[in-house]
Design a protein around this motif. Structure first.
Motif, PDB file in Angstrom:
ATOM      1  N   SER A  72      -4.767  12.087  11.454  1.00 36.60           N
ATOM      2  CA  SER A  72      -4.894  11.958   9.662  1.00 36.60           C
ATOM      3  C   SER A  72      -5.184  10.754   9.117  1.00 36.60           C
ATOM      4  CB  SER A  72      -3.213  12.262   9.139  1.00 36.60           C
ATOM      5  OG  SER A  72      -2.857  13.745   9.754  1.00 36.60           O
ATOM      6  N   VAL A  73      -5.800  10.630   8.168  1.00 34.82           N
ATOM      7  CA  VAL A  73      -6.001   9.472   7.512  1.00 34.82           C
ATOM      8  C   VAL A  73      -4.608   9.104   6.744  1.00 34.82           C
ATOM      9  CG1 VAL A  73      -7.628   8.434   5.592  1.00 34.82           C
ATOM     10  CG2 VAL A  73      -8.668  10.313   7.223  1.00 34.82           C
ATOM     11  N   VAL A  74      -3.730   8.128   7.199  1.00 34.14           N
ATOM     12  CA  VAL A  74      -2.820   7.759   6.683  1.00 34.14           C
ATOM     13  C   VAL A  74      -2.597   6.753   6.035  1.00 34.14           C
ATOM     14  CG1 VAL A  74      -0.229   7.722   7.657  1.00 34.14           C
ATOM     15  CG2 VAL A  74      -1.990   8.906   8.889  1.00 34.14           C
ATOM     16  N   SER A  75      -1.719   6.882   4.775  1.00 36.16           N
ATOM     17  CA  SER A  75      -1.179   5.840   4.047  1.00 36.16           C
ATOM     18  C   SER A  75       0.217   5.642   3.769  1.00 36.16           C
ATOM     19  CB  SER A  75      -1.717   5.980   2.507  1.00 36.16           C
ATOM     20  OG  SER A  75      -2.784   5.620   2.622  1.00 36.16           O
ATOM     21  N   THR A  94      -1.343  -2.220  17.916  1.00 33.53           N
ATOM     22  CA  THR A  94      -1.789  -1.110  18.605  1.00 33.53           C
ATOM     23  C   THR A  94      -3.177  -0.709  18.383  1.00 33.53           C
ATOM     24  OG1 THR A  94      -0.510   0.408  17.349  1.00 33.53           O
ATOM     25  CG2 THR A  94       0.722  -0.619  19.233  1.00 33.53           C
ATOM     26  N   GLY A  95      -3.783  -1.135  17.347  1.00 31.91           N
ATOM     27  CA  GLY A  95      -5.196  -0.805  17.080  1.00 31.91           C
ATOM     28  C   GLY A  95      -4.956   0.681  16.152  1.00 31.91           C
ATOM     29  N   LYS A  96      -4.452   0.653  15.262  1.00 28.09           N
ATOM     30  CA  LYS A  96      -4.111   1.925  14.306  1.00 28.09           C
ATOM     31  C   LYS A  96      -4.496   1.582  12.946  1.00 28.09           C
ATOM     32  CE  LYS A  96      -0.400   4.273  17.007  1.00 28.09           C
ATOM     33  NZ  LYS A  96      -0.275   3.219  18.010  1.00 28.09           N
ATOM     34  N   ASP A  97      -5.302   2.306  12.192  1.00 27.86           N
ATOM     35  CA  ASP A  97      -5.969   2.091  10.902  1.00 27.86           C
ATOM     36  C   ASP A  97      -5.065   2.685  10.037  1.00 27.86           C
ATOM     37  OD1 ASP A  97      -7.433   1.558   8.674  1.00 27.86           O
ATOM     38  OD2 ASP A  97      -8.938   2.574   9.206  1.00 27.86           O
ATOM     39  N   ILE A  98      -3.954   2.067   9.385  1.00 24.30           N
ATOM     40  CA  ILE A  98      -3.191   2.674   8.696  1.00 24.30           C
ATOM     41  C   ILE A  98      -2.943   1.753   7.220  1.00 24.30           C
ATOM     42  CG2 ILE A  98      -0.786   3.437   8.046  1.00 24.30           C
ATOM     43  CD1 ILE A  98      -0.813   3.987  11.255  1.00 24.30           C
ATOM     44  N   ASP A  99      -2.922   2.587   6.082  1.00 21.77           N
ATOM     45  CA  ASP A  99      -3.153   1.608   4.822  1.00 21.77           C
ATOM     46  C   ASP A  99      -1.716   1.662   4.405  1.00 21.77           C
ATOM     47  OD1 ASP A  99      -3.352   0.585   2.230  1.00 21.77           O
ATOM     48  OD2 ASP A  99      -3.968   2.631   1.337  1.00 21.77           O
ATOM     49  N   TYR A 100      -1.020   0.500   4.608  1.00 20.48           N
ATOM     50  CA  TYR A 100       0.290   0.319   4.070  1.00 20.48           C
ATOM     51  C   TYR A 100       0.270  -0.553   2.955  1.00 20.48           C
ATOM     52  CZ  TYR A 100       2.089   1.741   8.681  1.00 20.48           C
ATOM     53  OH  TYR A 100       2.469   2.387   9.693  1.00 20.48           O
ATOM     54  N   ARG A 101       1.520   0.105   1.929  1.00 20.36           N
ATOM     55  CA  ARG A 101       1.409  -0.815   0.789  1.00 20.36           C
ATOM     56  C   ARG A 101       3.008  -1.050   0.417  1.00 20.36           C
ATOM     57  NH1 ARG A 101      -3.365   1.437  -3.302  1.00 20.36           N
ATOM     58  NH2 ARG A 101      -4.818   1.880  -1.393  1.00 20.36           N
ATOM     59  N   VAL A 102       3.321  -2.050  -0.487  1.00 20.59           N
ATOM     60  CA  VAL A 102       4.632  -2.176  -0.942  1.00 20.59           C
ATOM     61  C   VAL A 102       4.858  -1.368  -2.466  1.00 20.59           C
ATOM     62  CG1 VAL A 102       6.291  -3.704  -1.786  1.00 20.59           C
ATOM     63  CG2 VAL A 102       4.777  -4.303   0.321  1.00 20.59           C
ATOM     64  N   GLY A 103       5.686  -0.550  -2.451  1.00 24.26           N
ATOM     65  CA  GLY A 103       6.067   0.053  -3.783  1.00 24.26           C
ATOM     66  C   GLY A 103       7.276   0.897  -3.597  1.00 24.26           C
ATOM     67  N   ALA A 104       7.674   1.382  -4.964  1.00 21.25           N
ATOM     68  CA  ALA A 104       8.737   2.245  -5.075  1.00 21.25           C
ATOM     69  C   ALA A 104       8.353   3.644  -5.189  1.00 21.25           C
ATOM     70  CB  ALA A 104       9.642   1.992  -6.351  1.00 21.25           C
TER      71      ALA A 104
END
Length: 236
Positions: A72-75, A94-104
């Protein structure tokens, strides 16, 4: 509410630095993903490869990395900056392309109709407003997109199985992780879904926790009993 994440949204931040350690206090949470997705998979008719997925309340990244492994294209989004930092760090290591963001969950930092699927597991019983969170999830899903969730029913059984036993007897969940008053009945959950514009699909299932293995993983199984932890799917 005493001991509730509604008064302390950063409760789990205390375990951010050790989230991915082999002896992490959070390790039992990994045990749920194979069961969750055994339930979710039939609804993802085209599989997970290339699907845009958002995990709401991602914590240190257990479910986002589980989804990444499926192509999956994960966020991921979490209210805790420390947990987001831990998730980013592990993904980078670990070489994973995951878009992480801070938010409620009630104010997601993403555009309208940005995702094909939104997952939200072990989260809705912790947020300030489940109704607002479900409405925001509806907003960021494309038309026809799927919302996959689990949460905890507010019953006598859930008080025993999700608080008394894991927190006070077995010690496999930190004390204060859950407040029974914040649990959500299926009727309340369906009201949140319909209010937001979702159509619930399929039959809900439960997860029964039977104990803990020597390696720290949980002994658990899918069940038709939804008196405690239960899963559901809805379509936008």
């Amino acid at each position: 509410m005493t001991d509730s994440l509604k008064s302390d949204p950063h409760f789990f931040s205390a375990w951010a630095d050790s989230w991915w350690d082999t002896d992490s206090k959070m390790n039992p949470l990994k045990s749920f993903n194979p069961l969750r997705f055994a339930y979710f998979d039939p609804y993802a008719a085209d599989g997970w490869e290339g699907v845009r997925v958002l995990d709401v309340g991602c914590g240190g990244g257990y479910t986002t990395e589980f989804l990444h492994a499926r192509g999956s294209v994960v966020s991921g989004v979490d209210v805790s900056p420390k947990l987001v930092a831990a998730a980013r760090r592990h993904a980078e290591q670990t070489g994973k392309d995951i878009d992480y963001r801070v938010g409620a969950a009630e104010a997601l930092p993403f555009d309208d109709a940005a995702f094909d699927i939104v997952t939200c597991v072990d989260v809705l019983e912790h947020v300030q407003s489940p109704r607002a969170a479900v409405a925001e999830i509806h907003r960021v899903l494309r038309p026809g997109g799927l919302f996959m969730y689990d949460t905890i029913n507010r019953t006598f059984m859930s008080r025993v199985m999700m608080i008394w036993l894991p927190e006070r007897v077995l010690g496999i969940v930190p004390k204060g992780a859950h407040d029974w008053n914040d649990f959500i009945t299926p009727a309340e959950m369906n009201a949140h879904l319909t209010s937001a514009g979702f159509t619930p699909i399929g039959a809900a299932k439960g997860i029964a926790i039977r104990g803990q293995n020597k390696d720290g993983s949980l002994k658990a199984k899918l069940t038709s009993d939804i008196s405690s932890l239960y899963l559901g799917v809805a379509r936008r």
